[in-house]
Design a protein around this motif. Structure first.
Motif, PDB file in Angstrom:
ATOM      1  N   ILE A  23      26.422  45.898  44.226  1.00  0.00           N
ATOM      2  CA  ILE A  23      27.335  46.473  43.239  1.00  0.00           C
ATOM      3  C   ILE A  23      27.624  45.406  42.184  1.00  0.00           C
ATOM      4  O   ILE A  23      28.030  44.291  42.520  1.00  0.00           O
ATOM      5  N   PHE A  24      27.369  45.764  40.934  1.00  0.00           N
ATOM      6  CA  PHE A  24      27.627  44.880  39.807  1.00  0.00           C
ATOM      7  C   PHE A  24      28.804  45.418  39.002  1.00  0.00           C
ATOM      8  O   PHE A  24      29.069  46.622  38.992  1.00  0.00           O
ATOM      9  N   SER A  25      29.482  44.528  38.298  1.00  0.00           N
ATOM     10  CA  SER A  25      30.484  44.941  37.316  1.00  0.00           C
ATOM     11  C   SER A  25      30.578  43.861  36.243  1.00  0.00           C
ATOM     12  O   SER A  25      30.807  42.693  36.554  1.00  0.00           O
ATOM     13  N   SER A  26      30.385  44.276  35.004  1.00  0.00           N
ATOM     14  CA  SER A  26      30.395  43.347  33.881  1.00  0.00           C
ATOM     15  C   SER A  26      31.639  43.564  33.032  1.00  0.00           C
ATOM     16  O   SER A  26      31.786  44.608  32.383  1.00  0.00           O
ATOM     17  N   LEU A  27      32.550  42.599  33.073  1.00  0.00           N
ATOM     18  CA  LEU A  27      33.732  42.556  32.207  1.00  0.00           C
ATOM     19  C   LEU A  27      34.547  43.848  32.247  1.00  0.00           C
ATOM     20  O   LEU A  27      34.908  44.411  31.215  1.00  0.00           O
ATOM     21  N   ALA A  28      34.842  44.303  33.453  1.00  0.00           N
ATOM     22  CA  ALA A  28      35.614  45.542  33.602  1.00  0.00           C
ATOM     23  C   ALA A  28      36.823  45.394  34.514  1.00  0.00           C
ATOM     24  O   ALA A  28      37.824  46.083  34.319  1.00  0.00           O
ATOM     25  N   VAL A  29      36.760  44.527  35.517  1.00  0.00           N
ATOM     26  CA  VAL A  29      37.793  44.538  36.556  1.00  0.00           C
ATOM     27  C   VAL A  29      39.152  44.059  36.053  1.00  0.00           C
ATOM     28  O   VAL A  29      40.180  44.358  36.677  1.00  0.00           O
ATOM     29  N   HIS A  30      39.191  43.357  34.918  1.00  0.00           N
ATOM     30  CA  HIS A  30      40.492  42.915  34.395  1.00  0.00           C
ATOM     31  C   HIS A  30      41.271  44.067  33.760  1.00  0.00           C
ATOM     32  O   HIS A  30      42.415  43.879  33.353  1.00  0.00           O
ATOM     33  N   TYR A  31      40.675  45.250  33.696  1.00  0.00           N
ATOM     34  CA  TYR A  31      41.397  46.438  33.231  1.00  0.00           C
ATOM     35  C   TYR A  31      42.094  47.186  34.373  1.00  0.00           C
ATOM     36  O   TYR A  31      42.784  48.171  34.130  1.00  0.00           O
ATOM     37  N   ILE A  32      41.891  46.728  35.605  1.00  0.00           N
ATOM     38  CA  ILE A  32      42.402  47.448  36.775  1.00  0.00           C
ATOM     39  C   ILE A  32      43.673  46.797  37.291  1.00  0.00           C
ATOM     40  O   ILE A  32      43.730  45.589  37.527  1.00  0.00           O
ATOM     41  N   GLU A  33      44.693  47.617  37.508  1.00  0.00           N
ATOM     42  CA  GLU A  33      45.980  47.105  37.986  1.00  0.00           C
ATOM     43  C   GLU A  33      45.926  46.753  39.467  1.00  0.00           C
ATOM     44  O   GLU A  33      46.342  45.670  39.883  1.00  0.00           O
ATOM     45  N   ASP A  34      45.422  47.662  40.288  1.00  0.00           N
ATOM     46  CA  ASP A  34      45.397  47.447  41.739  1.00  0.00           C
ATOM     47  C   ASP A  34      44.055  46.845  42.137  1.00  0.00           C
ATOM     48  O   ASP A  34      43.129  47.544  42.560  1.00  0.00           O
ATOM     49  N   PHE A  35      43.969  45.535  42.017  1.00  0.00           N
ATOM     50  CA  PHE A  35      42.721  44.828  42.303  1.00  0.00           C
ATOM     51  C   PHE A  35      42.382  44.888  43.784  1.00  0.00           C
ATOM     52  O   PHE A  35      41.209  45.018  44.160  1.00  0.00           O
ATOM     53  N   ASP A  36      43.387  44.805  44.647  1.00  0.00           N
ATOM     54  CA  ASP A  36      43.138  44.867  46.092  1.00  0.00           C
ATOM     55  C   ASP A  36      42.443  46.166  46.485  1.00  0.00           C
ATOM     56  O   ASP A  36      41.497  46.165  47.275  1.00  0.00           O
ATOM     57  N   VAL A  54      45.938  47.102  23.797  1.00  0.00           N
ATOM     58  CA  VAL A  54      44.941  47.125  24.874  1.00  0.00           C
ATOM     59  C   VAL A  54      45.559  46.467  26.108  1.00  0.00           C
ATOM     60  O   VAL A  54      46.086  45.359  26.031  1.00  0.00           O
ATOM     61  N   ILE A  55      45.501  47.157  27.242  1.00  0.00           N
ATOM     62  CA  ILE A  55      46.139  46.665  28.467  1.00  0.00           C
ATOM     63  C   ILE A  55      45.115  46.004  29.374  1.00  0.00           C
ATOM     64  O   ILE A  55      44.083  46.603  29.711  1.00  0.00           O
ATOM     65  N   LYS A  56      45.417  44.785  29.752  1.00  0.00           N
ATOM     66  CA  LYS A  56      44.615  44.051  30.737  1.00  0.00           C
ATOM     67  C   LYS A  56      45.573  43.526  31.804  1.00  0.00           C
ATOM     68  O   LYS A  56      46.789  43.560  31.628  1.00  0.00           O
ATOM     69  N   TYR A  57      45.008  43.021  32.898  1.00  0.00           N
ATOM     70  CA  TYR A  57      45.838  42.524  33.990  1.00  0.00           C
ATOM     71  C   TYR A  57      45.435  41.104  34.349  1.00  0.00           C
ATOM     72  O   TYR A  57      44.253  40.814  34.557  1.00  0.00           O
ATOM     73  N   HIS A  58      46.437  40.249  34.405  1.00  0.00           N
ATOM     74  CA  HIS A  58      46.209  38.847  34.738  1.00  0.00           C
ATOM     75  C   HIS A  58      46.427  38.601  36.220  1.00  0.00           C
ATOM     76  O   HIS A  58      47.427  39.026  36.802  1.00  0.00           O
ATOM     77  N   ARG A  59      45.464  37.908  36.812  1.00  0.00           N
ATOM     78  CA  ARG A  59      45.571  37.425  38.190  1.00  0.00           C
ATOM     79  C   ARG A  59      45.133  35.966  38.232  1.00  0.00           C
ATOM     80  O   ARG A  59      44.213  35.575  37.519  1.00  0.00           O
ATOM     81  N   THR A  60      45.790  35.173  39.047  1.00  0.00           N
ATOM     82  CA  THR A  60      45.378  33.780  39.196  1.00  0.00           C
ATOM     83  C   THR A  60      44.054  33.713  39.949  1.00  0.00           C
ATOM     84  O   THR A  60      43.635  34.668  40.614  1.00  0.00           O
ATOM     85  N   MET A  61      43.407  32.583  39.841  1.00  0.00           N
ATOM     86  CA  MET A  61      42.138  32.380  40.546  1.00  0.00           C
ATOM     87  C   MET A  61      42.317  32.571  42.043  1.00  0.00           C
ATOM     88  O   MET A  61      41.493  33.217  42.706  1.00  0.00           O
ATOM     89  N   SER A  62      43.398  32.047  42.595  1.00  0.00           N
ATOM     90  CA  SER A  62      43.612  32.165  44.041  1.00  0.00           C
ATOM     91  C   SER A  62      43.827  33.619  44.451  1.00  0.00           C
ATOM     92  O   SER A  62      43.358  34.040  45.521  1.00  0.00           O
ATOM     93  N   SER A  63      44.521  34.398  43.628  1.00  0.00           N
ATOM     94  CA  SER A  63      44.719  35.812  43.957  1.00  0.00           C
ATOM     95  C   SER A  63      43.396  36.559  43.997  1.00  0.00           C
ATOM     96  O   SER A  63      43.165  37.403  44.873  1.00  0.00           O
ATOM     97  N   ILE A  64      42.512  36.261  43.049  1.00  0.00           N
ATOM     98  CA  ILE A  64      41.200  36.910  43.013  1.00  0.00           C
ATOM     99  C   ILE A  64      40.407  36.578  44.268  1.00  0.00           C
ATOM    100  O   ILE A  64      39.861  37.461  44.938  1.00  0.00           O
TER     101      ILE A  64
END
Length: 245
Positions: free
Chosen positions: A111-124, A189-199
């Motif tokens: 599964i690939f994803s290019s520059l999309a996951v930062h648009y998602i609120e519920d990353f988990d 435009v809405i994006k979601y910030h997560r720290t490196m450790s959270s990712i």
């Protein structure tokens, strides 16, 4: 959960298309080469491309030997381009949000994803859904805007000298995770910030093993050809991760 579909905004869509047609676009010069460098052997593999956009990567996966590719995107306008310009008998496109991956019954090898996951609120949830869609031993390979980029609550990114040369990046509010509203082609435009450790922890908690991480920067030749890319010396624009189930 966010279900933003900014790419079907006509003004945004036209602006994005113009941006991508630029020969010095960072997607083509920096992000895509890094993404493909992480790919395993795709011979006879089944692929899901989350946030496939124009479908350019889907065609490339077929060229790399994939037996089937499914491109998923929430944007009707993006998929219209994909259907018109990037088709193959072994590619199918589906109009679906990343928030609804749990509705897909198929399993995939990569599964690939290019520059999309930062648009998602519920990353988990996204990561758990991806994990469940992979065959055992499969890979999730994705790129996103670098957390140093998504961190800022304002868009005062750089400090420059008297010659207007960038001398350092104005990193602030890195530890404050959550929604960011930015102006990119259009306002809001809405994006979601997560720290490196959270990712990393989200991937680990879902059961993934991290194989490799990249923070790519352009070559010296590219920086000389396009001086604006010298900013990468101070801060990478992209984070890429290869994780194995």
């Amino acid at each position: 959960m966010s279900n933003q579909n900014i790419y079907d905004n006509q003004i945004f869509f036209d602006g994005y298309k113009k941006l991508r047609s630029n020969p010095s676009a960072a997607n083509d010069i920096v992000e895509k080469p890094a993404l493909f460098s992480l790919s395993p052997n795709l011979q006879n593999k089944s692929i899901l491309d989350i946030g496939c956009g124009y479908g350019e990567n889907c065609v490339e996966f077929i060229k790399m030997g994939a037996s089937s590719v499914t491109g998923l995107d929430i944007s009707v306008k993006m998929l219209e381009v994909a259907e018109n310009e990037n088709t193959s008998p072994n590619i199918k496109y589906i109009n679906k949000s990343m928030t609804d991956l749990n509705e897909i019954a198929e399993k995939y090898d990569v599964i690939f994803s290019s520059l999309a996951v930062h648009y998602i609120e519920d990353f988990d949830k996204l990561i758990k859904d991806v994990y469940n869609l992979l065959n055992q031993g499969g890979y999730f390979i994705f790129s996103q805007e670098h957390p140093l980029t998504t961190a800022l609550l304002t868009q005062n990114y750089w400090t420059c000298n008297e010659e207007n040369e960038r001398i350092h990046y104005n990193l602030t509010t890195y530890a404050l995770e959550g929604e960011r509203k930015v102006t990119w082609i259009v306002d809001g435009v809405i994006k979601y910030h997560r720290t490196m450790s959270s990712i990393i922890n989200s991937l680990s908690n879902a059961g993934f093993i991290i194989n490799k991480m990249l923070e790519p920067i352009p070559s010296k030749e590219i920086m000389n050809q396009y001086p604006s890319y010298k900013r990468y010396i101070h801060k990478p624009d992209f984070l890429l991760i290869k994780a194995k189930k």
